[in-house]
Design a protein around this motif. Structure first.
Motif, PDB file in Angstrom:
ATOM      1  N   GLY A  42      52.931  61.843  29.770  1.00  0.00           N
ATOM      2  CA  GLY A  42      53.405  61.483  28.442  1.00  0.00           C
ATOM      3  C   GLY A  42      54.478  60.391  28.512  1.00  0.00           C
ATOM      4  N   THR A  43      55.213  60.292  29.538  1.00  0.00           N
ATOM      5  CA  THR A  43      56.345  59.412  29.495  1.00  0.00           C
ATOM      6  C   THR A  43      55.800  57.899  29.778  1.00  0.00           C
ATOM      7  N   PRO A  44      56.200  56.932  28.973  1.00  0.00           N
ATOM      8  CA  PRO A  44      55.930  55.458  29.539  1.00  0.00           C
ATOM      9  C   PRO A  44      56.784  55.211  30.870  1.00  0.00           C
ATOM     10  N   VAL A  45      55.984  54.365  31.851  1.00  0.00           N
ATOM     11  CA  VAL A  45      56.475  54.081  32.839  1.00  0.00           C
ATOM     12  C   VAL A  45      56.074  52.796  33.262  1.00  0.00           C
ATOM     13  N   THR A  46      57.007  51.958  33.883  1.00  0.00           N
ATOM     14  CA  THR A  46      56.636  50.470  34.322  1.00  0.00           C
ATOM     15  C   THR A  46      57.359  50.500  35.633  1.00  0.00           C
ATOM     16  N   PHE A  47      56.297  49.783  36.522  1.00  0.00           N
ATOM     17  CA  PHE A  47      57.023  49.567  38.002  1.00  0.00           C
ATOM     18  C   PHE A  47      56.324  48.367  38.488  1.00  0.00           C
ATOM     19  N   HIS A  48      56.952  47.874  39.594  1.00  0.00           N
ATOM     20  CA  HIS A  48      56.550  46.338  39.999  1.00  0.00           C
ATOM     21  C   HIS A  48      56.378  46.306  41.507  1.00  0.00           C
ATOM     22  N   GLY A  49      55.643  45.576  42.001  1.00  0.00           N
ATOM     23  CA  GLY A  49      55.332  45.507  43.231  1.00  0.00           C
ATOM     24  C   GLY A  49      54.842  43.979  43.811  1.00  0.00           C
ATOM     25  N   HIS A  50      54.953  43.766  45.166  1.00  0.00           N
ATOM     26  CA  HIS A  50      54.514  42.530  45.775  1.00  0.00           C
ATOM     27  C   HIS A  50      53.322  42.907  46.513  1.00  0.00           C
ATOM     28  N   ASP A  51      52.241  41.812  46.549  1.00  0.00           N
ATOM     29  CA  ASP A  51      51.128  41.872  47.482  1.00  0.00           C
ATOM     30  C   ASP A  51      51.080  40.835  48.227  1.00  0.00           C
ATOM     31  N   LEU A  52      50.941  40.948  49.405  1.00  0.00           N
ATOM     32  CA  LEU A  52      50.564  39.710  50.648  1.00  0.00           C
ATOM     33  C   LEU A  52      49.182  40.144  51.128  1.00  0.00           C
ATOM     34  N   LEU A  53      48.220  39.223  50.766  1.00  0.00           N
ATOM     35  CA  LEU A  53      46.867  39.355  51.420  1.00  0.00           C
ATOM     36  C   LEU A  53      46.324  38.290  52.265  1.00  0.00           C
ATOM     37  N   ARG A  54      45.667  38.330  53.261  1.00  0.00           N
ATOM     38  CA  ARG A  54      45.046  37.397  53.988  1.00  0.00           C
ATOM     39  C   ARG A  54      43.523  37.462  53.602  1.00  0.00           C
ATOM     40  N   HIS A  55      42.778  36.429  53.718  1.00  0.00           N
ATOM     41  CA  HIS A  55      41.668  36.198  53.218  1.00  0.00           C
ATOM     42  C   HIS A  55      40.772  35.421  54.105  1.00  0.00           C
ATOM     43  N   ALA A  56      39.202  35.665  54.061  1.00  0.00           N
ATOM     44  CA  ALA A  56      38.342  34.726  54.910  1.00  0.00           C
ATOM     45  C   ALA A  56      37.126  34.917  54.241  1.00  0.00           C
ATOM     46  N   ASP A  57      36.525  33.632  54.115  1.00  0.00           N
ATOM     47  CA  ASP A  57      34.968  33.764  53.429  1.00  0.00           C
ATOM     48  C   ASP A  57      35.048  34.601  52.301  1.00  0.00           C
ATOM     49  N   GLY A  58      35.800  34.292  51.226  1.00  0.00           N
ATOM     50  CA  GLY A  58      35.960  34.613  49.887  1.00  0.00           C
ATOM     51  C   GLY A  58      36.356  36.134  49.805  1.00  0.00           C
ATOM     52  N   ARG A  59      36.699  36.882  50.680  1.00  0.00           N
ATOM     53  CA  ARG A  59      37.163  38.235  50.428  1.00  0.00           C
ATOM     54  C   ARG A  59      38.262  38.375  51.279  1.00  0.00           C
ATOM     55  N   PHE A  60      39.144  39.502  50.963  1.00  0.00           N
ATOM     56  CA  PHE A  60      40.516  39.892  51.676  1.00  0.00           C
ATOM     57  C   PHE A  60      40.043  40.774  52.820  1.00  0.00           C
ATOM     58  N   THR A  61      40.946  40.489  53.771  1.00  0.00           N
ATOM     59  CA  THR A  61      40.700  40.895  55.169  1.00  0.00           C
ATOM     60  C   THR A  61      41.959  41.776  55.737  1.00  0.00           C
ATOM     61  N   GLU A  62      43.195  41.359  55.023  1.00  0.00           N
ATOM     62  CA  GLU A  62      44.311  42.254  55.364  1.00  0.00           C
ATOM     63  C   GLU A  62      45.202  42.439  54.059  1.00  0.00           C
ATOM     64  N   TYR A  63      45.998  43.474  53.955  1.00  0.00           N
ATOM     65  CA  TYR A  63      46.886  43.915  52.797  1.00  0.00           C
ATOM     66  C   TYR A  63      48.148  44.314  53.078  1.00  0.00           C
ATOM     67  N   TRP A  64      49.485  43.833  52.595  1.00  0.00           N
ATOM     68  CA  TRP A  64      50.439  44.399  52.827  1.00  0.00           C
ATOM     69  C   TRP A  64      51.186  44.504  51.468  1.00  0.00           C
ATOM     70  N   VAL A  65      51.835  45.655  50.825  1.00  0.00           N
ATOM     71  CA  VAL A  65      52.297  46.035  49.685  1.00  0.00           C
ATOM     72  C   VAL A  65      53.443  46.592  49.627  1.00  0.00           C
ATOM     73  N   ILE A  66      54.612  46.136  48.888  1.00  0.00           N
ATOM     74  CA  ILE A  66      55.717  46.839  48.771  1.00  0.00           C
ATOM     75  C   ILE A  66      56.038  47.147  47.114  1.00  0.00           C
ATOM     76  N   ALA A  67      56.325  48.319  46.643  1.00  0.00           N
ATOM     77  CA  ALA A  67      56.266  48.707  45.527  1.00  0.00           C
ATOM     78  C   ALA A  67      57.462  49.556  44.972  1.00  0.00           C
ATOM     79  N   GLU A  68      57.820  49.403  43.597  1.00  0.00           N
ATOM     80  CA  GLU A  68      59.004  50.352  43.199  1.00  0.00           C
ATOM     81  C   GLU A  68      58.423  51.813  43.150  1.00  0.00           C
ATOM     82  N   ASP A  69      59.170  52.753  42.739  1.00  0.00           N
ATOM     83  CA  ASP A  69      58.871  54.025  42.589  1.00  0.00           C
ATOM     84  C   ASP A  69      58.417  54.007  41.177  1.00  0.00           C
ATOM     85  N   PRO A  70      57.130  54.462  41.037  1.00  0.00           N
ATOM     86  CA  PRO A  70      56.245  54.486  39.757  1.00  0.00           C
ATOM     87  C   PRO A  70      56.846  55.670  38.849  1.00  0.00           C
TER      88      PRO A  70
END
Length: 125
Positions: free
Chosen positions: A92-120
């Motif tokens: 019931g409590t509003p939350v906002t959090f942020h993060g960063h995505d880094l993705l590797r792609h090939a042939d129109g699809r993602f192949t690898e993913y790295w994420v860093i995110a705040e405490d949600p």
């Protein structure tokens, strides 16, 4: 497909998409040999099915959770980076959090993913 188009599919089809269609959507956005890396948990996710399960598990912790692009995406060769913001409610409590995505792609699809995110679970003021 541009970096923006590919990242829009990632964010809007998967992270904001319909939970009952996640497996099928993931198959169209990530490669079969996709690897997802979270802080302290390298290769936590392998393949579209595991990615869909992790997304579903995370989204079900919140009500009305929505992700939006805060910065980017920026593409360089086979890499795409972006900053995002998520807004929702937890117990019931509003939350906002942020993060960063880094993705590797090939042939129109993602192949690898790295994420860093705040405490949600940090309440929104």
């Amino acid at each position: 497909m541009t970096a923006r188009e590919l990242y829009d599919r990632w964010l809007h089809e998967l992270w904001n998409g319909e939970l009952d269609r996640l497996e099928r959507l993931a198959e169209g956005v990530v490669a079969g040999d996709f690897v997802g890396n979270w802080p302290g948990r390298p290769a936590l996710v392998r393949g579209p099915g595991q990615l869909a399960a992790v997304i579903r598990q995370g989204r079900e912790l919140f009500d009305e959770l929505r992700f939006e692009v805060a910065l980017g995406p920026v593409g360089d060769g086979d890499l795409i980076a972006a900053r995002w913001a998520a807004h929702g409610r937890h117990d019931g409590t509003p939350v906002t959090f942020h993060g960063h995505d880094l993705l590797r792609h090939a042939d129109g699809r993602f192949t690898e993913y790295w994420v860093i995110a705040e405490d949600p679970y940090r309440p929104t003021a």
